[in-house]
Design a protein around this motif. Structure first.
Motif, mmCIF file in Angstrom:
data_model
loop_
_atom_site.group_PDB
_atom_site.id
_atom_site.type_symbol
_atom_site.label_atom_id
_atom_site.label_comp_id
_atom_site.label_asym_id
_atom_site.label_seq_id
_atom_site.Cartn_x
_atom_site.Cartn_y
_atom_site.Cartn_z
ATOM 1 N N ILE A 1 6.076 14.931 0.418
ATOM 2 C CA ILE A 1 6.898 14.038 1.245
ATOM 3 C C ILE A 1 5.932 13.108 1.962
ATOM 4 O O ILE A 1 5.210 13.521 2.874
ATOM 5 C CB ILE A 1 7.735 14.835 2.259
ATOM 6 C CG1 ILE A 1 8.633 15.851 1.536
ATOM 7 C CG2 ILE A 1 8.582 13.890 3.105
ATOM 8 C CD1 ILE A 1 9.334 16.820 2.459
ATOM 9 N N ASN A 2 5.887 11.858 1.510
ATOM 10 C CA ASN A 2 4.957 10.905 2.115
ATOM 11 C C ASN A 2 5.615 10.157 3.271
ATOM 12 O O ASN A 2 6.517 9.349 3.068
ATOM 13 C CB ASN A 2 4.453 9.894 1.084
ATOM 14 C CG ASN A 2 3.554 8.844 1.726
ATOM 15 O OD1 ASN A 2 2.708 9.164 2.571
ATOM 16 N ND2 ASN A 2 3.733 7.597 1.358
ATOM 17 N N GLN A 3 5.126 10.420 4.476
ATOM 18 C CA GLN A 3 5.584 9.700 5.661
ATOM 19 C C GLN A 3 4.476 8.804 6.213
ATOM 20 O O GLN A 3 4.621 8.226 7.279
ATOM 21 C CB GLN A 3 6.035 10.696 6.736
ATOM 22 C CG GLN A 3 7.221 11.541 6.306
ATOM 23 C CD GLN A 3 7.622 12.566 7.344
ATOM 24 O OE1 GLN A 3 6.880 12.856 8.289
ATOM 25 N NE2 GLN A 3 8.812 13.130 7.183
ATOM 26 N N GLY A 4 3.377 8.708 5.468
ATOM 27 C CA GLY A 4 2.231 7.929 5.922
ATOM 28 C C GLY A 4 2.020 6.675 5.097
ATOM 29 O O GLY A 4 2.928 6.163 4.438
ATOM 30 N N ASN A 5 0.785 6.184 5.143
ATOM 31 C CA ASN A 5 0.387 4.980 4.403
ATOM 32 C C ASN A 5 -0.784 5.338 3.494
ATOM 33 O O ASN A 5 -1.845 5.741 3.975
ATOM 34 C CB ASN A 5 -0.026 3.868 5.371
ATOM 35 C CG ASN A 5 1.055 3.558 6.382
ATOM 36 O OD1 ASN A 5 2.154 3.193 6.021
ATOM 37 N ND2 ASN A 5 0.748 3.743 7.669
ATOM 38 N N ILE A 6 -0.569 5.181 2.194
ATOM 39 C CA ILE A 6 -1.597 5.497 1.204
ATOM 40 C C ILE A 6 -2.021 4.178 0.569
ATOM 41 O O ILE A 6 -1.195 3.468 -0.003
ATOM 42 C CB ILE A 6 -1.054 6.463 0.139
ATOM 43 C CG1 ILE A 6 -0.481 7.726 0.789
ATOM 44 C CG2 ILE A 6 -2.141 6.822 -0.855
ATOM 45 C CD1 ILE A 6 0.228 8.653 -0.188
ATOM 46 N N GLN A 7 -3.322 3.842 0.665
ATOM 47 C CA GLN A 7 -3.738 2.515 0.188
ATOM 48 C C GLN A 7 -5.099 2.579 -0.502
ATOM 49 O O GLN A 7 -6.059 3.159 0.023
ATOM 50 C CB GLN A 7 -3.797 1.526 1.353
ATOM 51 C CG GLN A 7 -3.963 0.081 0.904
ATOM 52 C CD GLN A 7 -3.727 -0.907 2.029
ATOM 53 O OE1 GLN A 7 -3.637 -0.537 3.189
ATOM 54 N NE2 GLN A 7 -3.634 -2.180 1.694
ATOM 55 N N GLY A 8 -5.136 1.967 -1.685
ATOM 56 C CA GLY A 8 -6.392 1.863 -2.414
ATOM 57 C C GLY A 8 -7.304 0.802 -1.820
ATOM 58 O O GLY A 8 -6.886 -0.044 -1.031
ATOM 59 N N ALA A 9 -8.574 0.832 -2.210
ATOM 60 C CA ALA A 9 -9.562 -0.129 -1.707
ATOM 61 C C ALA A 9 -9.377 -1.491 -2.366
ATOM 62 O O ALA A 9 -8.974 -1.597 -3.530
ATOM 63 C CB ALA A 9 -10.976 0.387 -1.967
ATOM 64 N N GLY A 10 -9.691 -2.550 -1.608
ATOM 65 C CA GLY A 10 -9.612 -3.904 -2.145
ATOM 66 C C GLY A 10 -10.820 -4.249 -3.000
ATOM 67 O O GLY A 10 -11.937 -3.766 -2.764
ATOM 68 N N GLY A 11 -10.606 -5.090 -4.013
ATOM 69 C CA GLY A 11 -11.696 -5.511 -4.886
ATOM 70 C C GLY A 11 -12.548 -6.611 -4.251
ATOM 71 O O GLY A 11 -12.060 -7.419 -3.459
ATOM 72 N N ARG A 12 -13.804 -6.663 -4.624
ATOM 73 C CA ARG A 12 -14.723 -7.687 -4.107
ATOM 74 C C ARG A 12 -14.432 -9.035 -4.770
ATOM 75 O O ARG A 12 -14.089 -9.108 -5.947
ATOM 76 C CB ARG A 12 -16.164 -7.269 -4.384
ATOM 77 C CG ARG A 12 -17.215 -8.226 -3.827
ATOM 78 C CD ARG A 12 -18.620 -7.745 -4.193
ATOM 79 N NE ARG A 12 -19.648 -8.604 -3.628
ATOM 80 C CZ ARG A 12 -20.074 -9.741 -4.150
ATOM 81 N NH1 ARG A 12 -19.547 -10.172 -5.300
ATOM 82 N NH2 ARG A 12 -21.014 -10.454 -3.569
ATOM 83 N N GLY A 13 -14.590 -10.108 -3.992
ATOM 84 C CA GLY A 13 -14.444 -11.444 -4.556
ATOM 85 C C GLY A 13 -15.590 -11.785 -5.492
ATOM 86 O O GLY A 13 -16.729 -11.335 -5.301
ATOM 87 N N GLY A 14 -15.309 -12.589 -6.532
ATOM 88 C CA GLY A 14 -16.361 -12.992 -7.467
ATOM 89 C C GLY A 14 -17.316 -14.011 -6.849
ATOM 90 O O GLY A 14 -16.928 -14.812 -5.996
ATOM 91 N N ASP A 15 -18.565 -13.974 -7.274
ATOM 92 C CA ASP A 15 -19.563 -14.927 -6.773
ATOM 93 C C ASP A 15 -19.345 -16.314 -7.371
ATOM 94 O O ASP A 15 -18.850 -16.457 -8.499
ATOM 95 C CB ASP A 15 -20.976 -14.455 -7.124
ATOM 96 C CG ASP A 15 -21.369 -13.182 -6.390
ATOM 97 O OD1 ASP A 15 -20.787 -12.917 -5.311
ATOM 98 O OD2 ASP A 15 -22.246 -12.450 -6.893
ATOM 99 N N GLY A 16 -19.742 -17.329 -6.608
ATOM 100 C CA GLY A 16 -19.679 -18.696 -7.109
ATOM 101 C C GLY A 16 -20.733 -18.959 -8.170
ATOM 102 O O GLY A 16 -21.747 -18.256 -8.252
ATOM 103 N N GLY A 17 -20.489 -19.979 -9.004
ATOM 104 C CA GLY A 17 -21.454 -20.326 -10.036
ATOM 105 C C GLY A 17 -22.745 -20.881 -9.439
ATOM 106 O O GLY A 17 -22.762 -21.481 -8.370
ATOM 107 N N TRP A 18 -23.853 -20.652 -10.122
ATOM 108 C CA TRP A 18 -25.137 -21.154 -9.646
ATOM 109 C C TRP A 18 -26.004 -21.547 -10.829
ATOM 110 O O TRP A 18 -25.559 -21.564 -11.969
ATOM 111 C CB TRP A 18 -25.813 -20.157 -8.718
ATOM 112 C CG TRP A 18 -26.193 -18.837 -9.346
ATOM 113 C CD1 TRP A 18 -25.422 -18.028 -10.110
ATOM 114 C CD2 TRP A 18 -27.459 -18.199 -9.245
ATOM 115 N NE1 TRP A 18 -26.115 -16.922 -10.495
ATOM 116 C CE2 TRP A 18 -27.377 -16.981 -9.971
ATOM 117 C CE3 TRP A 18 -28.665 -18.508 -8.608
ATOM 118 C CZ2 TRP A 18 -28.448 -16.093 -10.076
ATOM 119 C CZ3 TRP A 18 -29.727 -17.611 -8.708
ATOM 120 C CH2 TRP A 18 -29.612 -16.423 -9.435
#
Length: 304
Positions: free
Chosen positions: A124-141
């Motif tokens: 019985i989930n009464q809480g908040n279950i959240q996965g980690a966010g992904g990192r943004g990609g690097d800009g071109g160089w």
């Protein structure tokens, strides 16, 4: 001359006999009907008393626990610690989850469920279950003029074994990181690509790195912003030179959403493939193992 009287009607004795016979008949009928009614009530009572006897009583260890939020929660281990379960014996568990359950990396779920077949588990989930966010990609160089793809978000709930789930809270996969922007590369015009925004998560993705152009004397790109628990970070704004721009970073995904693609640069990289955003993390991985009582708020949405 004498006359005899004629008899009219029944004598008292005859009437008494008649009343007696009628009374006996009534008593016989009432006795028989009463016996039948009594038998009927006894039968019904027996049926009601036996109702539910085919439902087996729970056997083995009974575990009813409230589990507070934590990072990278392993419910199997928690049940062993809190209920004294040996991890093998037959067990019936009802587990109520409260608070925030988080993942510290996209490679691990916030809550992991893996029990043997000897365990019958209801969550019985009464809480908040959240996965980690992904990192943004690097800009071109200068050595890689196209931007880099955003990283995928992480899963919230990983289910390896059969469970029954009543979701009264939230279950969100991590947002995907935004794709990095491409470099501006045109004769005598250079500018570095910008980083993508980080994906949403209680442990949110960081923004992608800005990068230098092919020659150090030209403008740098702009870094992407980190995400938050409720929203993806914004991608870095494009840099420009002589009226031409490098690619902007893509925005990171909100909870349970993919990141946006990075922008294309001007010149040689104006028609290049845009760096894709990262995919959303799953709200529930292993959904085939879940029997739902209540679906509730799950992102990405699921179909039971």
């Amino acid at each position: 001359m004498s006359f005899s009287k004629k008899r009219k009607g029944a004598s008292v004795t005859e009437l008494g006999l008649l009343v007696g016979l009628v009374a006996i008949a009534i008593m016989a009928v009432v006795s028989t009907t009463g016996t039948q009614i009594s038998s009927l009530f006894s039968h019904v009572n027996g049926q009601l008393s036996g109702a539910g006897t085919d439902v087996p009583e729970p056997t083995g260890l009974q575990c009813v626990e409230t589990i507070s939020g934590s990072a990278n929660a392993n419910l199997n281990q928690i049940v062993q610690d809190q209920c004294g379960w040996d991890g093998v014996e037959e067990m019936t568990a009802t587990l109520t989850l409260t608070g925030n359950f988080i993942s510290t990396s996209t490679g691990a779920p916030a809550v992991d469920v893996d029990f043997p077949t000897s365990a019958t588990v209801t969550i019985i989930n009464q809480g908040n279950i959240q996965g980690a966010g992904g990192r943004g990609g690097d800009g071109g160089w200068q050595s890689s003029n196209n931007g880099k793809p955003g990283q995928a978000g992480g899963p919230a709930l990983m289910v390896h074994s059969p469970i029954t789930l009543e979701n009264q809270g939230t279950i969100y996969g991590g947002g995907g990181g935004g794709g990095g922007g491409a470099t501006l590369h045109h004769p005598a015009n250079y500018a570095g690509g910008s980083g993508g925004g980080g994906g949403a998560g209680m442990i949110a993705g960081t923004g992608g790195t800005r990068h230098t152009p092919r020659y150090d004397s030209y403008p740098l790109g702009n870094a992407g912003a980190a995400g938050s628990s409720t929203a993806g970070g914004t991608g870095g704004a494009p840099s420009s030179y002589n009226g031409h721009s490098s690619g902007a970073g893509g925005r990171g995904g909100d909870p349970g959403q993919a990141g946006q693609a990075g922008g294309a640069g001007y010149g040689d990289y104006s028609t290049s493939a845009r760096a894709p955003g990262g995919a959303a993390g799953l709200g529930i991985a292993g959904i085939s193992n879940v029997t739902f009582v209540t679906v509730g708020d799950i992102r990405p949405a699921v179909t039971p």
